[in-house]
Design a protein around this motif. Structure first.
Motif, PDB file in Angstrom:
ATOM      1  N   UNK A 123       0.839  -1.202   0.000  1.00 59.62           N
ATOM      2  CA  UNK A 123       0.000   0.000   0.000  1.00 59.62           C
ATOM      3  C   UNK A 123       0.874   1.253   0.000  1.00 59.62           C
ATOM      4  N   UNK A 124       1.941   1.241   0.799  1.00 63.11           N
ATOM      5  CA  UNK A 124       2.833   2.392   0.847  1.00 63.11           C
ATOM      6  C   UNK A 124       3.555   2.592  -0.484  1.00 63.11           C
ATOM      7  N   UNK A 125       4.075   1.495  -1.055  1.00 65.24           N
ATOM      8  CA  UNK A 125       4.804   1.603  -2.318  1.00 65.24           C
ATOM      9  C   UNK A 125       3.922   2.087  -3.457  1.00 65.24           C
ATOM     10  N   UNK A 126       2.695   1.600  -3.507  1.00 64.11           N
ATOM     11  CA  UNK A 126       1.838   1.902  -4.653  1.00 64.11           C
ATOM     12  C   UNK A 126       1.066   3.214  -4.511  1.00 64.11           C
ATOM     13  N   UNK A 127       0.785   3.618  -3.251  1.00 65.86           N
ATOM     14  CA  UNK A 127      -0.085   4.782  -3.067  1.00 65.86           C
ATOM     15  C   UNK A 127       0.471   5.848  -2.133  1.00 65.86           C
ATOM     16  N   UNK A 128       1.539   5.546  -1.388  1.00 63.96           N
ATOM     17  CA  UNK A 128       2.056   6.494  -0.415  1.00 63.96           C
ATOM     18  C   UNK A 128       1.243   6.579   0.865  1.00 63.96           C
ATOM     19  N   UNK A 129       0.238   5.725   1.026  1.00 59.03           N
ATOM     20  CA  UNK A 129      -0.620   5.725   2.206  1.00 59.03           C
ATOM     21  C   UNK A 129      -0.070   4.727   3.229  1.00 59.03           C
ATOM     22  N   UNK A 130      -0.022   5.124   4.499  1.00 62.97           N
ATOM     23  CA  UNK A 130       0.517   4.274   5.560  1.00 62.97           C
ATOM     24  C   UNK A 130      -0.608   3.518   6.274  1.00 62.97           C
ATOM     25  N   UNK A 131      -0.543   2.192   6.239  1.00 56.30           N
ATOM     26  CA  UNK A 131      -1.512   1.332   6.919  1.00 56.30           C
ATOM     27  C   UNK A 131      -1.175   1.276   8.405  1.00 56.30           C
ATOM     28  N   UNK A 132      -2.197   1.413   9.259  1.00 60.59           N
ATOM     29  CA  UNK A 132      -1.993   1.355  10.708  1.00 60.59           C
ATOM     30  C   UNK A 132      -2.408   0.020  11.306  1.00 60.59           C
ATOM     31  N   UNK A 133      -3.298  -0.720  10.641  1.00 63.41           N
ATOM     32  CA  UNK A 133      -3.726  -2.036  11.127  1.00 63.41           C
ATOM     33  C   UNK A 133      -4.363  -2.789   9.961  1.00 63.41           C
ATOM     34  N   UNK A 134      -4.292  -4.123  10.000  1.00 68.29           N
ATOM     35  CA  UNK A 134      -4.919  -4.931   8.948  1.00 68.29           C
ATOM     36  C   UNK A 134      -5.363  -6.258   9.525  1.00 68.29           C
ATOM     37  N   UNK A 135      -6.355  -6.861   8.889  1.00 69.64           N
ATOM     38  CA  UNK A 135      -6.815  -8.190   9.321  1.00 69.64           C
ATOM     39  C   UNK A 135      -7.212  -9.016   8.100  1.00 69.64           C
ATOM     40  N   UNK A 136      -6.852 -10.298   8.168  1.00 71.29           N
ATOM     41  CA  UNK A 136      -7.178 -11.240   7.087  1.00 71.29           C
ATOM     42  C   UNK A 136      -8.656 -11.593   7.139  1.00 71.29           C
ATOM     43  N   UNK A 137      -9.297 -11.721   5.954  1.00 71.98           N
ATOM     44  CA  UNK A 137     -10.724 -12.056   5.922  1.00 71.98           C
ATOM     45  C   UNK A 137     -11.075 -13.244   5.026  1.00 71.98           C
ATOM     46  N   UNK A 138     -10.360 -13.462   3.918  1.00 71.38           N
ATOM     47  CA  UNK A 138     -10.720 -14.562   3.015  1.00 71.38           C
ATOM     48  C   UNK A 138      -9.639 -14.704   1.942  1.00 71.38           C
ATOM     49  N   UNK A 139      -9.707 -15.816   1.198  1.00 68.51           N
ATOM     50  CA  UNK A 139      -8.750 -16.026   0.107  1.00 68.51           C
ATOM     51  C   UNK A 139      -9.468 -16.562  -1.130  1.00 68.51           C
ATOM     52  N   UNK A 140      -8.816 -16.403  -2.271  1.00 69.68           N
ATOM     53  CA  UNK A 140      -9.360 -16.894  -3.536  1.00 69.68           C
ATOM     54  C   UNK A 140      -8.233 -17.430  -4.408  1.00 69.68           C
ATOM     55  N   UNK A 141      -8.324 -18.693  -4.874  1.00 70.30           N
ATOM     56  CA  UNK A 141      -7.373 -19.164  -5.883  1.00 70.30           C
ATOM     57  C   UNK A 141      -7.548 -18.331  -7.138  1.00 70.30           C
TER      58      UNK A 141
END
Length: 301
Positions: free
Chosen positions: A205-223
């Motif tokens: 997120x930082x590399x692509x948009x310059x926005x700093x993430x403060x927290x994240x959580x996993x929710x699901x996956x897709x092949x």
């Protein structure tokens, strides 16, 4: 797609029956009644009338499993994947995986995704990365063994995060240069060696948009067999940083809930000549769209 799953390639997965991969006699016995998904080297599947799945039986193709990849079992029937140019079978059409995911039943498109990912691995990993020797595929196609040094090579899946980033009221979306006009989606990127998933979320997120993430959580996956990834879905929080794009994105912006709601209501495939306003969002088959919908539900409850 099936209503039981919010996105494609999840419902109807085969019993992969790992114990049969080392049992050529049983696979040979299953072959006559087996169904065989025939794939071109570019990943398209042979199809019948109206782009329906065309999966002949082993008896129709003749011989035995040979170089076919054993995918698994469904209701006692074995399913295999085979390169179309190795068999004598005429099919009226070809269909790509994205189209199949929107037209075929969930089970069929899920089998197609598995077959496509395995075929891609076979075609791109024909030689040993240790000594350069040719690989011989064993275990019904699930193991490549070097004919020179004996090194073993297993199917590769590339892990990638995909994340809906919010500042509490708005959703961060980006767009790539080669996308259709007004198409936007959530941020995604590949996991690097020695990196946790949460670290990947923050870095991408930082590399692509310059926005700093403060927290994240996993929710699901897709092949995601385009060609062989596993998309790991996250929801993330970030401050109200002003997006600044790097080399990968053409643009990145914050969008409010009303704009996102209108984008979801619009046909995702609409072209600019058909609709001159608003934004278009990811296809319904994708975890990207589900993440966008999940964010919108969380801010409008």
């Amino acid at each position: 797609m099936n209503a039981a799953s919010p996105f494609a390639f999840i419902d109807g997965a085969l019993d992969r029956a790992d114990h049969l991969r080392d049992d050529p006699d049983t696979l040979a016995a299953l072959w006559p009644q087996a169904r065989v998904v025939l794939l071109e080297d570019d990943g398209r599947a042979c199809s019948g009338d109206n782009d329906a799945l065309l999966a002949p039986t082993g008896e129709m193709l003749g011989g035995g499993p040979g170089t076919a990849i054993f995918l698994g079992l469904h209701e006692g029937v074995a399913w295999f994947a085979q390169r179309a140019n190795t068999v004598a079978f005429d099919a009226p059409g070809r269909i790509d995986l994205r189209a199949a995911a929107t037209r075929w039943p969930a089970f069929e498109s899920t089998v197609f995704a598995q077959a496509r990912a395995m075929l891609h691995w076979h075609t791109r990993h024909r030689f040993c990365g240790v000594c350069g020797g040719e690989l011989a595929f064993v275990r019904a196609g699930w193991l490549g063994r070097c004919t020179q040094c004996g090194s073993e090579h297993y199917p590769r899946t590339d892990q990638a995060i995909i994340v809906a980033v919010s500042d509490g009221e708005r959703l961060l979306l980006g767009r790539q240069k080669n996308w259709p006009p007004r198409r936007w989606s959530v941020i995604a990127g590949f996991v690097e060696p020695g990196e946790s998933l949460e670290q990947t979320v923050a870095r991408e997120v930082l590399e692509e948009t310059g926005v700093r993430v403060t927290a994240s959580r996993y929710v699901a996956s897709q092949p995601w067999a385009f060609p062989g990834s596993l998309m790991l879905g996250f929801l993330a929080d970030a401050g109200p940083d002003i997006p600044v794009v790097g080399d990968e994105l053409d643009d990145a912006r914050w969008f409010d809930a009303d704009t996102i709601r209108a984008g979801l209501a619009r046909d995702w495939a609409v072209g600019p000549e058909e609709d001159e306003g608003g934004i278009a969002l990811s296809a319904p088959m994708s975890i990207a769209r589900w993440l966008i919908q999940s964010w919108l539900a969380s801010v409008t409850r």
